[in-house]
Design a protein around this motif. Structure first.
Motif, PDB file in Angstrom:
ATOM      1  N   ASP A  29      39.374  39.801  41.654  1.00  9.90           N
ATOM      2  CA  ASP A  29      39.429  38.796  40.590  1.00  9.90           C
ATOM      3  C   ASP A  29      38.449  37.665  40.907  1.00  9.90           C
ATOM      4  O   ASP A  29      38.798  36.482  40.905  1.00  9.90           O
ATOM      5  CB  ASP A  29      40.857  38.268  40.359  1.00  9.90           C
ATOM      6  CG  ASP A  29      41.717  39.252  39.575  1.00  9.90           C
ATOM      7  OD1 ASP A  29      41.231  40.361  39.262  1.00  9.90           O
ATOM      8  OD2 ASP A  29      42.879  38.916  39.270  1.00  9.90           O
TER       9      ASP A  29
ATOM     10  N   HIS B 188      44.014  44.609  46.028  1.00 13.73           N
ATOM     11  CA  HIS B 188      44.089  43.425  45.159  1.00 13.73           C
ATOM     12  C   HIS B 188      45.547  43.120  44.813  1.00 13.73           C
ATOM     13  O   HIS B 188      46.040  42.038  45.062  1.00 13.73           O
ATOM     14  CB  HIS B 188      43.255  43.612  43.889  1.00 13.73           C
ATOM     15  CG  HIS B 188      43.385  42.439  42.973  1.00 13.73           C
ATOM     16  ND1 HIS B 188      42.918  41.186  43.318  1.00 13.73           N
ATOM     17  CD2 HIS B 188      43.998  42.290  41.762  1.00 13.73           C
ATOM     18  CE1 HIS B 188      43.205  40.324  42.349  1.00 13.73           C
ATOM     19  NE2 HIS B 188      43.867  40.972  41.409  1.00 13.73           N
TER      20      HIS B 188
ATOM     21  N   HIS C 119      46.240  38.588  43.815  1.00 10.77           N
ATOM     22  CA  HIS C 119      46.738  38.950  42.486  1.00 10.77           C
ATOM     23  C   HIS C 119      47.866  38.063  41.975  1.00 10.77           C
ATOM     24  O   HIS C 119      47.858  37.669  40.818  1.00 10.77           O
ATOM     25  CB  HIS C 119      47.156  40.426  42.471  1.00 10.77           C
ATOM     26  CG  HIS C 119      47.499  40.972  41.125  1.00 10.77           C
ATOM     27  ND1 HIS C 119      46.633  40.921  40.058  1.00 10.77           N
ATOM     28  CD2 HIS C 119      48.631  41.580  40.652  1.00 10.77           C
ATOM     29  CE1 HIS C 119      47.207  41.485  39.002  1.00 10.77           C
ATOM     30  NE2 HIS C 119      48.413  41.890  39.335  1.00 10.77           N
TER      31      HIS C 119
ATOM     32  N   ASP D  55      41.206  35.918  44.298  1.00  9.94           N
ATOM     33  CA  ASP D  55      41.491  35.318  42.988  1.00  9.94           C
ATOM     34  C   ASP D  55      40.751  34.000  42.755  1.00  9.94           C
ATOM     35  O   ASP D  55      41.369  32.974  42.483  1.00  9.94           O
ATOM     36  CB  ASP D  55      43.010  35.194  42.798  1.00  9.94           C
ATOM     37  CG  ASP D  55      43.678  36.558  42.776  1.00  9.94           C
ATOM     38  OD1 ASP D  55      43.926  37.138  43.859  1.00  9.94           O
ATOM     39  OD2 ASP D  55      43.901  37.076  41.672  1.00  9.94           O
TER      40      ASP D  55
ATOM     41  N   ASN E 127      41.723  43.375  38.950  1.00 14.22           N
ATOM     42  CA  ASN E 127      41.850  43.792  37.550  1.00 14.22           C
ATOM     43  C   ASN E 127      40.922  43.030  36.615  1.00 14.22           C
ATOM     44  O   ASN E 127      40.346  43.589  35.696  1.00 14.22           O
ATOM     45  CB  ASN E 127      43.299  43.669  37.067  1.00 14.22           C
ATOM     46  CG  ASN E 127      43.928  42.335  37.405  1.00 14.22           C
ATOM     47  OD1 ASN E 127      43.891  41.909  38.565  1.00 14.22           O
ATOM     48  ND2 ASN E 127      44.510  41.653  36.438  1.00 14.22           N
ATOM     49  N   HIS E 128      40.733  41.728  36.890  1.00 19.77           N
ATOM     50  CA  HIS E 128      39.887  40.930  35.994  1.00 19.77           C
ATOM     51  C   HIS E 128      38.397  41.175  36.210  1.00 19.77           C
ATOM     52  O   HIS E 128      37.578  40.645  35.470  1.00 19.77           O
ATOM     53  CB  HIS E 128      40.219  39.440  36.146  1.00 19.77           C
ATOM     54  CG  HIS E 128      41.539  39.079  35.538  1.00 19.77           C
ATOM     55  ND1 HIS E 128      41.713  38.891  34.181  1.00 19.77           N
ATOM     56  CD2 HIS E 128      42.764  38.912  36.098  1.00 19.77           C
ATOM     57  CE1 HIS E 128      42.977  38.604  33.930  1.00 19.77           C
ATOM     58  NE2 HIS E 128      43.652  38.617  35.077  1.00 19.77           N
TER      59      HIS E 128
HETATM   60 ZN    ZN Z   1      44.621  40.125  39.659  1.00 22.03          ZN
END
Ligand code: ZN
Length: 311
Positions: free
Chosen positions: A79, A201, A253, A44, A117-118
């Motif tokens: 991320d 993640h 995450h 992250d 996800n990002h």
């Molecule tokens: Zn994330």
């Protein structure tokens, strides 16, 4: 009177003491565990040009590479960039360029990637060949979004937690059917004598996810969103229950540092390099990374390290 056995034992002991070995070493004997892998888990980062994030990542990389006991590689937990989900291609490219330049300039260690996800671009711009996960895979130089490899006698499984919803608009945290069958086969093909570490993640199991951010709702109890933790955790845990050699699961995450021991598996979320998205700490978790040691007896340790970042 000493028995013959005791006599031999004590003679052996004194012989060893005479040779300069400490009592502790003798007590441990040949069973002393040996470290076989040491790596840094960075997750992250959420790279963006704002909030001094580039200097933050550079500082983090310098910090981990100046450890007296240096890790041998970087495990990136996903991320990497601030956000690609809802951004234009130019903005996504800008964030990746900063990320790559910093790694080129400020890091000499090999890197392994796990998708966040990002990192997945523009659910909603389906006509572009880099739509969705392909953008992240290209930047991470991955041919598959999930994979496994061996290192130091341990088996590493890198999962892909991020799946688009049926309408393609947003993500959910789970393994799709193809990945779940691959995981079943990969576990079955790994000898039980080989310890396994799993990296994802999103957390497979998390307690902090439940108790932070006021998720208690009157009449319902704790309600967590579909994007916070794996939605398919029960199915994954049921599979893990068949493999006592699964020792450690690492994730990011949630930007919190936590450790949960469940059914013999330790689930650790290793905070975030970006802390509270470069705005300070998130709850009590400082901007940081983890140093992970894996041993030949299947044990491990995980130390979360603050690199001294001031937002
Ligand atoms: Zn994330």
């Amino acid at each position: 009177m000493l028995t013959r056995r005791q006599l031999i034992k004590s003679a052996g002991l004194f012989g060893l003491l005479g040779s300069g070995l400490s009592l502790k070493t003798i007590a441990a004997g040949n069973s002393e565990k040996k470290r076989v892998v040491r790596f840094a888990h960075l997750t992250d980062v959420h790279m963006e040009p704002e909030l001094n994030a580039p200097a933050g990542l550079a500082k983090c990389l310098h910090h981990l590479q100046s450890q007296k006991d240096q890790p041998s590689f970087v495990m990136s937990g996903g991320d990497c960039i601030f956000d690609a989900l809802h951004q234009t291609k130019n903005r996504v490219e800008l964030q990746w360029n900063i990320w790559q330049n910093i790694f080129r300039q400020d890091n000499t260690l090999p890197i392994e990637h796990c998708i966040g996800n990002h990192d997945c671009w523009g659910f909603g711009q389906k006509e572009d060949p880099l739509y969705g996960k392909k953008y992240a895979m290209e930047k991470m130089q991955l041919t598959m979004p999930y994979r496994s490899f061996n290192n130091g006698g341990w088996h590493f499984i890198i999962l892909d937690s991020i799946q688009p919803k049926a309408d393609g608009t947003w993500y959910t945290c789970l393994l799709d059917d193809a990945q779940f069958s691959w995981l079943q086969q990969d576990l079955a093909a790994t000898p039980l004598s080989v310890p396994i570490i799993v990296v994802s993640h999103a957390p497979l199991v998390s307690a902090a996810t439940v108790v932070t951010d006021n998720k208690f709702k009157d009449g319902e109890g704790y309600v967590i969103g579909v994007g916070n933790m794996h939605m398919d955790s029960p199915k994954i845990i049921e599979l893990f229950d068949q493999y006592p050699n699964i020792k450690l699961c690492l994730s990011g995450h949630i930007h919190l540092h936590e450790r949960v021991l469940y059914n013999g598996v330790t689930y650790i979320s290793n905070g975030a390099v970006s802390g509270n998205w470069w705005k300070g700490m998130r709850y009590k978790t400082d901007n940081g990374y983890a140093l992970v040691n894996l041993y030949d007896d299947g044990s491990f340790d995980d130390e979360y390290v603050s690199y001294g970042w001031n937002a």
